[in-house]
Every structure is written in C-alpha cells, then in structure tokens.
Design an enzyme around this catalytic site. Structure first.
Site, short mmCIF file in Angstrom:
data_model
loop_
_atom_site.label_atom_id
_atom_site.label_comp_id
_atom_site.label_asym_id
_atom_site.label_seq_id
_atom_site.Cartn_x
_atom_site.Cartn_y
_atom_site.Cartn_z
NE ARG A 109 -10.38 42.70 29.55
CZ ARG A 109 -9.59 43.66 29.96
NH1 ARG A 109 -8.95 44.41 29.08
NH2 ARG A 109 -9.42 43.90 31.23
CB THR A 113 -6.60 34.83 26.38
OG1 THR A 113 -8.02 35.13 26.37
CG2 THR A 113 -6.40 33.37 26.73
CG ASP A 205 -14.96 45.17 36.25
OD1 ASP A 205 -16.08 45.53 35.79
OD2 ASP A 205 -14.47 44.05 36.02
CG ASP A 208 -17.01 43.65 39.02
OD1 ASP A 208 -17.99 42.93 38.67
OD2 ASP A 208 -15.85 43.22 39.07
C1 PRP Z 1 -15.04 45.06 30.21
C2 PRP Z 1 -15.58 46.32 29.56
C3 PRP Z 1 -15.49 46.02 28.09
C4 PRP Z 1 -14.23 45.19 28.02
C5 PRP Z 1 -13.12 46.09 27.56
O1 PRP Z 1 -16.01 44.07 30.24
O2 PRP Z 1 -16.87 46.65 29.95
O3 PRP Z 1 -16.59 45.29 27.59
O4 PRP Z 1 -13.97 44.68 29.32
O5 PRP Z 1 -11.98 45.36 27.40
P1 PRP Z 1 -11.27 45.14 26.00
O6 PRP Z 1 -11.29 46.47 25.28
O7 PRP Z 1 -9.89 44.73 26.42
O8 PRP Z 1 -11.98 44.07 25.26
P2 PRP Z 1 -15.83 42.70 31.04
O9 PRP Z 1 -15.20 41.66 30.20
O10 PRP Z 1 -15.16 42.99 32.35
O11 PRP Z 1 -17.32 42.23 31.26
P3 PRP Z 1 -18.46 42.88 32.17
O12 PRP Z 1 -18.91 44.15 31.46
O13 PRP Z 1 -19.52 41.83 32.17
O14 PRP Z 1 -17.91 43.17 33.53
#
Ligand code: PRP
Length: 214
Positions: A109, A113, A205, A208
């Site tokens: 994500r 944005t 997160d 993380d």
């Molecule tokens: C987080 C989470 C989801 C997403 C959810 O991933 O694990 O994939 O954000 O957000 P959304 O419903 O608003 O799309 P992230 O982008 O932090 O990536 P990561 O798993 O690599 O940390």
C-alpha cells in the site's frame, strides 16, 4: 451494531480461542516470534470457519471391518497470501489443507495515496483450482484485498474468499461493494481507520511485527 456486520457475506468469528489469541496479538509488548506463532495459530482456526461449506464428493473406502462411502474434497484449493503479511498465515492453512496450491501475490500500500501497488505475482499458467482463499491479516481500506480479487477474477478464478484477522468497517464496505460475491472471514471488526490508514485499535503493522522490521 456496525452496519457491515449485517452483510451476509461477512463472517466474524466468536470463537473464544480466537478472541484470546487476538488479544495477545494486539498487545504492544508481544515480540515478533510470538506474534508470528499467533498469526499461524489464528489462521488455522479461521481456516476451519472459512472451509465449512467446501464441496465434497463420495469416496468409498474399505475399513478393517467393512465398506463405507465416505467423503473427499471436491475442490482444488489455492491459497493466495498477499505479501508480506499474508505469508504468516500460509503454514497454518497448509497444515489443514496440505494439498493446496500456494500462489504468492505481492501488493503493498502506497504510504501517501493508500492505493495498492502490485509488484509481484506467481500464479500458475492457468487457474487449476475451484476456490481461492486470499490471506492477509489486515483489511484496512480494502484496496489491497480488492486488487487481489481483481487479479484472481481476471485470471479466471470463480470462487474467492478473503481470510483475515482484523477488518476496519471502511475496508469491509469497500470489498463487499466492489465484490459482493466474495465472503470475508475475520476474527474481529475494529472501530475505524485513523488518518494514515491504520486500523484502530488494531495491532499496528502486521508485516513489521511478524518479521521484526518495525
Ligand atoms: C498492509 C496489510 C495489507 C494492507 C492493508 O500491507 O498487510 O496487505 O496493508 O491495507 P489496505 O486494506 O488499506 O490495502 P503493507 O502495504 O503494509 O505491506 P507489508 O505486508 O509488506 O508490510
């Protein structure tokens, strides 16, 4: 009651073990080793709920005492972890459904944005399963989950479910409006998203915290 909970395709478990483990998972003092273990254990429990309506076919077997017509899973199943955080859910589901295929999908994500960005996918040449379970602990804005569903639908998968740990009302509304055919299985629905798109109270997160990169 939160209005998204009234939608028939939204399934939020009441299982006491899930509630207990989720509380440990939320705790800011839980370190990443235990966090990973909890994600795997919860994935296994959620698998039980998400697979309650799998199709079966008759399967006759000889027991040491006689003959019985038992059952065999009818559908081939694809597990689709959204990288990174969904990775922690894979082993739990594979323990329960060891014959599953695993299709990795990289979506992150964008921090500014909040839009999903697809960066990797390892899908087979053509869909060879009848049901895909998308795995991601967090359903925040719902952008990543919707993008994953779109990839799978374009690929030709007809039956898709989303299995996660915590959903925000905003994300559930997004996913159910965009894809009303996709059933959602969660351990909890939280209050809201904050102004940087994190679920509150949530657990921080999930990527993380699993991998110690926070
Ligand atoms: C987080 C989470 C989801 C997403 C959810 O991933 O694990 O994939 O954000 O957000 P959304 O419903 O608003 O799309 P992230 O982008 O932090 O990536 P990561 O798993 O690599 O940390």
């Amino acid at each position: 009651m939160c209005s998204v909970l009234m939608k028939p395709q939204v399934h939020v478990s009441d299982h006491p073990l899930l509630k207990h483990k989720l509380t440990l998972l939320r705790d800011v003092n839980t370190k990443h080793r235990q966090f990973r273990e909890l994600v795997g254990e919860m994935a296994k429990l959620l698998c039980y709920e998400a697979t309650a309506d799998l199709w079966l076919q008759d399967w006759p077997v000889e027991t040491p005492m006689g003959h019985v017509v038992g059952h065999k899973l009818y559908s081939e199943i694809g597990l689709v972890p959204i990288l990174r955080a969904g990775l922690g859910m894979v082993d739990g589901l594979l323990e329960m459904i060891p014959g599953s295929q695993v299709w990795h999908l990289g979506i992150y994500r964008d921090e500014k944005t909040l839009r999903p960005v697809e960066y990797y996918n390892k899908l087979p040449v053509e869909p060879t399963v009848q049901l895909c379970l998308i795995l991601d602990p967090m359903l925040a804005t719902g952008g990543s989950a919707s993008a994953a569903v779109e990839v799978l639908k374009r690929w030709g998968v007809e039956r898709i479910k989303f299995v996660g740990l915590i959903g925000a009302p905003e994300g559930i509304e997004h996913l159910t409006s965009a894809h009303p055919d996709v059933h959602i299985y969660l351990a909890a629905v939280d209050e809201r998203l904050n102004d940087i798109g994190f679920i509150v109270p949530g657990l921080g997160d999930a990527g993380d915290r699993q991998f110690g990169t926070g």
